[in-house]
Design an enzyme around this catalytic site. Structure first.
Site, PDB file in Angstrom:
ATOM      1  N   CYS A 136     -14.422  14.040   6.086  1.00 40.32           N
ATOM      2  CA  CYS A 136     -13.140  13.719   5.438  1.00 40.32           C
ATOM      3  C   CYS A 136     -13.245  12.510   4.513  1.00 40.32           C
ATOM      4  CB  CYS A 136     -12.044  13.530   6.493  1.00 40.32           C
ATOM      5  SG  CYS A 136     -12.224  12.069   7.549  1.00 40.32           S
ATOM      6  N   HIS A 152      -8.379  18.144   1.845  1.00 42.48           N
ATOM      7  CA  HIS A 152      -9.140  17.390   2.851  1.00 42.48           C
ATOM      8  C   HIS A 152     -10.234  18.272   3.443  1.00 42.48           C
ATOM      9  CE1 HIS A 152      -7.033  18.779   6.818  1.00 42.48           C
ATOM     10  NE2 HIS A 152      -6.931  19.721   5.915  1.00 42.48           N
ATOM     11  N   HIS A 210      -8.680  10.071  10.171  1.00 42.13           N
ATOM     12  CA  HIS A 210      -8.749  11.191   9.224  1.00 42.13           C
ATOM     13  C   HIS A 210      -8.069  10.789   7.919  1.00 42.13           C
ATOM     14  CE1 HIS A 210      -9.503  15.388   8.241  1.00 42.13           C
ATOM     15  NE2 HIS A 210      -8.322  15.417   7.657  1.00 42.13           N
TER      16      HIS A 210
END
Length: 361
Positions: free
Chosen positions: A276, A336, A324
């Site tokens: 990520c 993402h 994240h």
């Protein structure tokens, strides 16, 4: 009298129970037998625990994937610090080598001066002056030797300083080597944690039936933005220009669109796979902006913005541990890299617990 004593010690005769009394006694006997049976079986092996349900397996797999992502960001941070420690150690090693070279040059110069003085100083200076056939020439040489002596003292002082400086550089290099060893140990720890958690997740998924596993993948896809477009699909719609606030944000978004469909791989920063924070770092690098490597450092790499003021190109972060990150593209959506097995995709930002946002440029 004797007969009376014998009759006094004789036990009374037991009458058999009949009617309600007999039924009560039987009930008590059965209860006692059941209790005795339970006590007797107390030492027996406990029953096997029930296998986890598909719902429990899915929840545990989700936790393992999340924990693996947390460990991945820690791994990324340790890797970045290890790289910095390596660069610092290399620089200190080079500096020590340069200083040692200069020290050797100074030592050679000192040796030449010492040799010259030895050759010219075999006699006492007064005797040399008395015996000299050319006193003026001698005095000129003596003045030169005095200057040479001053030069030698300067060289000696310089050598002392250089030795001290080299010692300091080597001590710094030793400390940096210790830090590098600690970073490498930390890297190994986080790498092991990631691999263990992902292996545990795979083992749990293998306990599900094909239908249960397909249902899990569908639910995970729904949570992370739905199934990505096939790799061969036309991405013209995905590359539609987005109203970004500036050209750099637009370039970062364009890069992220180009990464859609590429696999998630922990620790990867492209060009063929990403995690990520690796995706957001690569996207903004394509726009000419250098971001730090991890989610918990990227969140401090720009100006914090509230969710109500998000603009395309902003970094959006999730979970309380800032584990994240995605790249906001407008309309409540982001691009993402979700998790292992789920490639880069577009997803709504409200599918995960929102933790904050940062505007890079």
């Amino acid at each position: 009298m004797a007969a009376h004593r014998r009759s006094a010690h004789r036990k009374p005769k037991q009458r058999p129970l009949t009617g309600p009394a007999a039924r009560t006694a039987a009930t008590l006997a059965l209860a006692g037998a059941a209790t005795a049976g339970s006590v007797t079986g107390a030492g027996a092996a406990p029953a096997e625990p029930a296998a986890p349900t598909a719902t429990q397996v899915r929840a545990k797999v989700d936790r393992l994937y999340h924990d693996a992502e947390v460990a991945t960001e820690k791994y990324n941070g340790a890797k970045e610090k290890a790289a910095a420690a390596t660069r610092s150690l290399d620089a200190l090693t080079d500096e020590a080598a340069r200083r040692t070279g200069r020290l050797n040059t100074a030592r050679n110069a000192l040796g030449s001066l010492a040799t010259a003085q030895y050759r010219s100083g075999t006699l006492d200076p007064a005797v040399q002056l008395a015996l000299s056939s050319d006193p003026d020439a001698y005095l000129e040489r003596a003045a030169f030797l005095d200057r040479a002596g001053d030069r030698r003292r300067g060289v000696l002082n310089g050598i002392r300083r250089q030795i001290s400086q080299i010692s300091q550089v080597k001590a710094r290099a030793d400390r940096e080597a210790e830090r590098l060893a600690a970073r490498r140990a930390e890297l190994h720890e986080h790498r092991t944690a990631i691999r263990t958690k992902l292996a545990d997740a795979r083992r749990l998924l293998d306990t599900l039936t094909a239908d249960e596993r397909a249902a899990y993948e569908r639910s995970a896809d729904a949570r992370h933005g739905g199934a990505p477009a096939p790799a061969h699909a036309d991405r013209s719609t995905a590359r539609t220009p987005v109203a970004a606030p500036n050209s750099r944000a637009a370039r970062a978004i364009a890069f992220a669109h180009g990464a859609i469909g590429k696999p998630y791989v922990w620790g990867a920063t492209g060009p063929n796979a990403f995690d990520c924070s690796g995706l957001t770092q690569a996207a903004w690098k394509a726009a000419g902006v250098s971001l730090p490597r991890t989610t918990y450092t990227q969140i401090n790499a720009g100006q914090r913005v509230p969710r109500s003021q998000l603009a395309p190109g902003d970094l959006v972060f999730f979970y309380s541990g800032i584990s994240h990150v995605g790249l906001y593209i407008g309309g409540g959506r982001m691009i993402h890299a979700p998790r292992p097995g789920a490639p880069v995709r577009i997803a709504p930002i409200d599918q995960m617990p929102f933790a904050g946002a940062t505007r890079v440029a």
